[in-house]
Design a protein around this motif. Structure first.
Motif, mmCIF file in Angstrom:
data_model
loop_
_atom_site.group_PDB
_atom_site.id
_atom_site.type_symbol
_atom_site.label_atom_id
_atom_site.label_comp_id
_atom_site.label_asym_id
_atom_site.label_seq_id
_atom_site.Cartn_x
_atom_site.Cartn_y
_atom_site.Cartn_z
ATOM 1 N N HIS A 85 0.667 -1.196 -0.037
ATOM 2 C CA HIS A 85 0.036 0.039 0.017
ATOM 3 C C HIS A 85 0.822 1.196 0.001
ATOM 4 C CE1 HIS A 85 -3.621 -2.509 0.380
ATOM 5 N NE2 HIS A 85 -3.141 -2.884 1.617
ATOM 6 N N MET A 86 1.986 1.345 0.558
ATOM 7 C CA MET A 86 2.961 2.447 0.786
ATOM 8 C C MET A 86 3.478 2.548 -0.880
ATOM 9 S SD MET A 86 3.055 3.561 3.692
ATOM 10 C CE MET A 86 4.365 4.432 3.626
ATOM 11 N N ILE A 87 3.812 1.515 -1.553
ATOM 12 C CA ILE A 87 4.390 1.568 -2.734
ATOM 13 C C ILE A 87 3.374 2.043 -3.680
ATOM 14 C CG2 ILE A 87 5.365 0.077 -4.664
ATOM 15 C CD1 ILE A 87 6.618 -1.675 -2.485
ATOM 16 N N ARG A 88 1.968 1.507 -3.760
ATOM 17 C CA ARG A 88 1.174 1.685 -4.725
ATOM 18 C C ARG A 88 0.494 3.250 -4.529
ATOM 19 N NH1 ARG A 88 -2.281 -3.767 -3.741
ATOM 20 N NH2 ARG A 88 -0.997 -4.882 -5.182
ATOM 21 N N SER A 89 0.690 3.862 -3.400
ATOM 22 C CA SER A 89 0.386 5.271 -3.275
ATOM 23 C C SER A 89 1.627 6.423 -3.231
ATOM 24 C CB SER A 89 -0.346 5.413 -1.467
ATOM 25 O OG SER A 89 0.739 5.168 -0.919
ATOM 26 N N ALA A 90 2.646 5.808 -3.439
ATOM 27 C CA ALA A 90 3.893 6.717 -3.426
ATOM 28 C C ALA A 90 4.076 7.496 -4.572
ATOM 29 C CB ALA A 90 5.139 5.774 -3.345
#
Length: 426
Positions: A135-140
């Protein structure tokens, strides 16, 4: 989902966290004996250095890495916590031997030799661990991966980013590891090799070793560019959108298949508060992003643009953190909403600050010094293009042999600013 200090998504950096043991000889070293000098323990690792630099420029990323419970790991984690950087993404395990690198530096501060023990990154920084932070990667706003990662980990990281159209920055780390770009090149937006890593990457992406190492021999920046151009073009053809080619004391050559300033992180994903907000405001107030009026969409432009950014003069103490701070400065600037041209200028200013201290990353950055140095670079950038002849019926030399025709519809646009090499920063 964990977010940044102010609740918004933040850049993600994945890669090595390393204790650097740096031994500097005070005299020219002799084989088979010791010599007087100094030995320092320094927080290092390409990804770690980049993440720390970003944090000190006001754009603290979410960092995914590994570290052991040994002396090296304890030193690294204590410093990381003291810098108020996030530790949730750092995997710790009793079986992990914290990555350690020993550098032998010559009297000029350049690396003369080194030994790296970083197997733990490949073994323990697994796709499964990375998947926990999807989720961190997909929203970065942007993802940076270094080539210390194993192939499965690189592929997993890039696919997670691709699912949400997140741009990916690939940092090659070394000649040997730079070849790991081959299976993930289609996902890469930015890559930041030096000349030798560029050649290795191009060979990894070609069907055979077509490209020979470059013998610089104090050649001009323009001549060096002409020698490297076939390898640069291959990477761009394979999918890299922006190539940030570092050429040591000569600076950076920025290469794209279109207008570099047309690529920027959207305002809805830009990340700026405090230092980064002031950086953005100062740079945009006097360095407008539309340095070329006929900018094109990066992915659709049929042109090739190469721009040389000269390095700033510096009182060199140690050179080991320069490349990492260049990348960290660029990533922080892009995440704050600056365009690529402005971000390169800030990256070079950050690199200058890094070589003037005995750590890989300065303890702090001066906003005034960084922006003044950034402006000094942009003020000499040209407002014009030098268009080179079309590639129609033009052969490019690989390995000393003539290798076929290239797409006749493509024009090379190059701006090489050799006369600006004498710029002096503050």
């Amino acid at each position: 989902m964990k977010q940044g200090k102010y609740g918004e998504a933040v850049p993600v950096v994945i890669g090595g966290m390393v204790l650097d043991i740096q031994a500097t000889s005070s005299i020219p070293p002799h084989p088979r004996t010791t010599c007087p000098g100094q030995v320092h323990y320094v927080q290092g690792g390409v990804a770690r250095n980049i993440a720390e630099c970003m944090g000190k420029l006001g754009t603290g990323p979410f960092f995914i890495s590994v570290s052991g419970f040994d002396m090296a790991g304890t030193l690294l984690l204590e410093y990381w916590k003291s810098a108020k950087l996030p530790t949730e993404g750092i995997r710790r395990h009793q079986d992990i031997k914290t990555p350690t690198v020993c550098h032998i530096l010559d009297v000029t501060g350049e690396v003369a030799a080194g030994v790296a023990s970083v197997e733990a990154v490949e073994k323990f920084l697994t796709p499964e661990w990375i998947q926990q932070f999807k989720h961190m990667i997909r929203s970065a706003p942007i993802l940076m991966v270094d080539a210390n990662l194993s192939r499965p980990a690189l592929e997993a990281s890039c696919r997670l980013a691709a699912e949400s159209n997140i741009p990916v920055w690939f940092e090659p780390v070394s000649i040997a590891k730079s070849k790991r770009i081959a299976p993930i090149v289609e996902y890469i937006t930015f890559a930041s090799p030096n000349e030798d890593e560029l050649i290795a990457m191009a060979n990894a992406l070609s069907s055979e070793n077509l490209f020979c190492p470059i013998e610089k021999n104090k050649c001009s920046t323009d001549t060096l560019f002409q020698m490297l151009k076939p390898a640069i073009w291959l990477l761009l053809q394979k999918g890299v959108k922006v190539l940030v080619l570092t050429i040591g004391s000569e600076g950076v050559i920025l290469c794209t298949k279109g207008e570099p300033n047309s690529w920027r992180i959207g305002l809805e994903k830009s990340h700026r508060h405090g230092f980064s907000q002031q950086l953005f405001e100062t740079m945009t107030s006097s360095s407008p992003s539309n340095w070329c009026t006929d900018s094109k969409v990066l992915e659709r432009s049929p042109n090739f643009l190469a721009v040389h950014f000269p390095a700033l003069s510096a009182s060199v103490v140690r050179l080991t953190g320069a490349g990492d701070c260049l990348v960290g400065g660029m990533l922080a600037s892009l995440s704050a909403g600056l365009d690529v041209m402005q971000s390169v200028a800030i990256g070079i200013a950050a690199a200058k600050a890094s070589v003037e201290v005995d750590s890989n990353v300065p303890s702090q950055f001066s906003l005034e010094t960084i922006t003044v140095n950034g402006h000094s670079i942009l003020q000499v950038m040209p407002r014009l293009y030098i268009q080179l002849p079309k590639l129609c019926n033009t052969n490019l030399s690989y390995n000393g042999q003539e290798r076929g025709k290239r797409d006749a519809s493509l024009n090379f646009l190059a701006v090489t600013i050799s006369s600006f090499l004498s710029i002096h920063g503050n």
